[in-house]
Scaffold this motif. Structure first.
Motif, short mmCIF file in Angstrom:
data_model
loop_
_atom_site.label_atom_id
_atom_site.label_comp_id
_atom_site.label_asym_id
_atom_site.label_seq_id
_atom_site.Cartn_x
_atom_site.Cartn_y
_atom_site.Cartn_z
N CYS A 104 -50.08 -2.26 13.11
CA CYS A 104 -48.70 -2.45 13.02
C CYS A 104 -48.60 -2.86 11.61
O CYS A 104 -47.58 -2.57 10.92
CB CYS A 104 -48.25 -3.24 14.05
N ARG A 128 -51.35 4.33 8.63
CA ARG A 128 -49.97 3.41 8.55
C ARG A 128 -50.13 2.04 8.51
O ARG A 128 -51.40 1.63 8.81
CB ARG A 128 -49.09 3.83 9.81
N LYS A 133 -42.15 -6.35 7.47
CA LYS A 133 -41.73 -6.27 8.90
C LYS A 133 -40.45 -6.69 9.36
O LYS A 133 -40.00 -7.68 9.21
CB LYS A 133 -42.82 -7.04 9.67
N PRO A 134 -39.83 -5.68 10.05
CA PRO A 134 -38.46 -6.15 10.56
C PRO A 134 -38.71 -6.73 11.97
O PRO A 134 -38.40 -6.05 12.88
CB PRO A 134 -37.78 -4.94 10.57
N GLU A 166 -43.17 0.80 5.94
CA GLU A 166 -41.71 0.41 6.02
C GLU A 166 -41.07 -0.13 4.84
O GLU A 166 -41.59 -0.96 4.18
CB GLU A 166 -41.43 -0.21 7.15
N GLN A 184 -41.10 4.41 5.39
CA GLN A 184 -40.62 4.64 6.68
C GLN A 184 -39.37 3.86 6.88
O GLN A 184 -39.26 2.70 6.27
CB GLN A 184 -41.64 4.01 7.55
N GLY A 186 -37.26 2.20 9.64
CA GLY A 186 -37.48 1.71 11.05
C GLY A 186 -36.18 1.92 11.81
O GLY A 186 -35.22 2.08 11.39
N ALA A 187 -36.67 1.84 13.16
CA ALA A 187 -35.60 1.99 14.19
C ALA A 187 -34.38 1.07 14.03
O ALA A 187 -33.23 1.35 14.25
CB ALA A 187 -36.18 1.91 15.51
N ARG A 188 -34.79 -0.28 13.61
CA ARG A 188 -33.46 -1.09 13.54
C ARG A 188 -32.70 -0.67 12.17
O ARG A 188 -31.57 -1.40 11.91
CB ARG A 188 -34.11 -2.62 13.66
N LYS A 209 -37.21 6.96 11.60
CA LYS A 209 -37.13 6.68 12.95
C LYS A 209 -35.92 6.77 13.55
O LYS A 209 -34.82 6.61 13.00
CB LYS A 209 -37.79 5.13 13.25
N ARG A 239 -39.23 7.41 18.70
CA ARG A 239 -40.01 6.14 19.10
C ARG A 239 -39.57 5.40 20.53
O ARG A 239 -39.83 4.39 20.44
CB ARG A 239 -39.94 5.34 17.68
N ASP A 271 -43.90 8.71 18.22
CA ASP A 271 -44.62 7.34 18.11
C ASP A 271 -44.55 6.87 19.46
O ASP A 271 -43.84 6.11 20.07
CB ASP A 271 -43.55 6.36 17.08
N HIS A 274 -44.73 2.36 19.94
CA HIS A 274 -43.45 1.58 20.25
C HIS A 274 -42.64 2.26 21.40
O HIS A 274 -41.91 1.66 21.95
CB HIS A 274 -42.52 1.78 18.86
N GLU A 300 -50.27 3.05 16.61
CA GLU A 300 -50.83 2.04 16.22
C GLU A 300 -52.53 1.65 16.56
O GLU A 300 -52.67 1.66 17.93
CB GLU A 300 -50.10 0.59 16.65
N ASP A 311 -47.46 -6.47 17.70
CA ASP A 311 -47.71 -5.37 18.48
C ASP A 311 -49.23 -5.09 19.02
O ASP A 311 -49.72 -3.93 19.11
CB ASP A 311 -47.24 -4.16 17.94
C1 PEP Z 1 -43.33 -0.06 13.31
O1 PEP Z 1 -43.55 1.12 12.79
O2 PEP Z 1 -44.19 -1.21 13.35
C2 PEP Z 1 -41.85 -0.50 13.62
C3 PEP Z 1 -41.58 -1.68 13.82
O3 PEP Z 1 -41.35 0.75 14.46
P1 PEP Z 1 -39.77 0.59 15.05
O4 PEP Z 1 -38.92 0.68 13.85
O5 PEP Z 1 -39.74 1.95 15.50
O6 PEP Z 1 -39.64 -0.51 15.96
#
Ligand code: PEP
Ligand code: MN
Length: 339
Positions: A104, A128, A133-134, A166, A184, A186-188, A209, A239, A271, A274, A300, A311
């Motif tokens: 992760c 990856r 990190k979000p 990311e 990348q 991310g989902a957020r 994502k 994801r 993915d 997640h 991961e 993670d």
């Molecule tokens: C990740 O790939 O570590 C991640 C934070 O993914 P996601 O944005 O899908 O939560």
């Protein structure tokens, strides 16, 4: 609108059409097909009638409305599946199922180099690892930032695996793009439109994502933001989405694979890490994703998940990853593809 050129139309006809589209205040996007080219004219929807007049131009077969709100991402505009090249030798959307694997977060040089070596040995073709990190909590590990990018680059140089990492805000897109082979979203951040526009200009392929509360249509509109800035190298990543179910971290929407395959020409990656949040469930979802037609997986894997900074519970141990890859090969082959 889509301007469909005649099968025999040449560059001169196409250039004239592109010029006229610009004069009318639209953005032309040329899509080269095997037998004919089509040109997407993107802009204010209200000018449809004006664009219809292009039907009279030399070399034009017809002018059609694009019915979906997403245009460049739509399979109405491009029927053949797209292939997205990453680094010098990875193609996503071809006959090979692309497996991206790694931790992760990048935690140290040793950790990312060890991870890269072991995922490569098991058959992964991309690495990856998160450097920015979000995190849901501001008190959780936020990533090693540029130091982490340098470590990823070193791992790539040692193993030859291109890496995806990311990017979390528009200000750091240029920095991340200087190091990474693929960025990348991310989902957020999948509806952070300023970020989507910025990565649309970065010249590197994007792994987009799906947001955890995003419909497929909204997902494709986010892809459209990137593509309308000139970046056609978009790969979609399911994801997991939020549902009432709590047994898994998210609900991995595998039905998104055939739906996306019908609605768009863009490659689709799954993915399962997640998507499920639990290493026990990762391998079965990998097999199912490939059986359902996914072009790739992002998984991961951590050399020591118990000590992972983020993670750990959903990360596969190296041996489990290698065993999963062996079985995955059979699913890919059963579908006429390979790993
Ligand atoms: C990740 O790939 O570590 C991640 C934070 O993914 P996601 O944005 O899908 O939560
Ligand atoms: Mn993660």
């Amino acid at each position: 609108m889509i301007i469909v050129m005649k099968a025999g139309a040449g560059k001169k006809d196409r250039d004239e059409v592109v010029k006229r589209i610009k004069e009318l205040g639209y953005k032309p996007h040329i899509i080269h097909g095997t037998t004919r080219d089509v040109i997407g004219a993107i802009g204010d929807e209200r000018g449809k009638l004006v664009l219809q007049s292009l039907e009279n131009m030399h070399g034009v077969e017809n002018v059609l409305p694009i019915l979906q709100p997403y245009k460049l991402a739509s399979s109405e505009v491009k029927h053949e599946p797209s292939q997205v090249k990453v680094g010098s030798n990875v193609v996503i959307g071809g006959n090979k199922v692309v497996v991206m694997a790694g931790p992760c977060s990048v935690e140290s040089e040793e950790q990312i180099i060890e991870s890269a070596k072991l995922v490569k040995e098991a058959g992964a073709t991309m690495l990856r690892g998160g450097a920015f990190k979000p995190r849901t909590s501001p008190y959780s590990f936020q990533g090693l930032e540029e130091e982490g990018l340098k470590m990823l680059a070193k791992a790539r140089d040692l193993t030859g695996l291109p890496f995806v990492t990311e990017v979390i805000n528009p200000e750091t897109v240029d920095l991340v793009a200087d190091y990474a082979d693929m960025l990348q979203i991310g989902a957020r951040n999948s509806q952070n439109f300023a970020l989507l526009k910025k990565v649309g200009q970065c010249g590197k392929p994007i792994l987009l994502k799906r947001g955890m509360a995003m419909t497929i249509q909204e997902f494709l509109m986010s892809a459209e933001y990137i593509m309308s800035e000139g970046n056609q190298g978009v790969v979609l990543c399911e994801r997991g989405i939020r549902t009432f179910e709590t047994a898994t971290r998210n609900t991995l929407d595998l039905s998104a694979i055939p739906v996306l395959k019908l609605k768009t020409h863009l490659p689709v990656v799954i993915d399962p890490s997640h998507g499920t949040g639990n290493y026990h469930y990762v391998a079965p979802m990998c097999y199912a994703a490939v059986a359902a037609g996914a072009d790739g997986l992002i998984v991961e894997v951590h050399p020591d998940p118990e000590r992972a900074s983020s993670d750990g519970p959903q990360s596969l141990k190296p041996k489990k990853f290698a065993a999963m890859m062996e079985k995955l090969r059979l699913f890919a082959e059963a579908d006429g593809r390979s790993l």
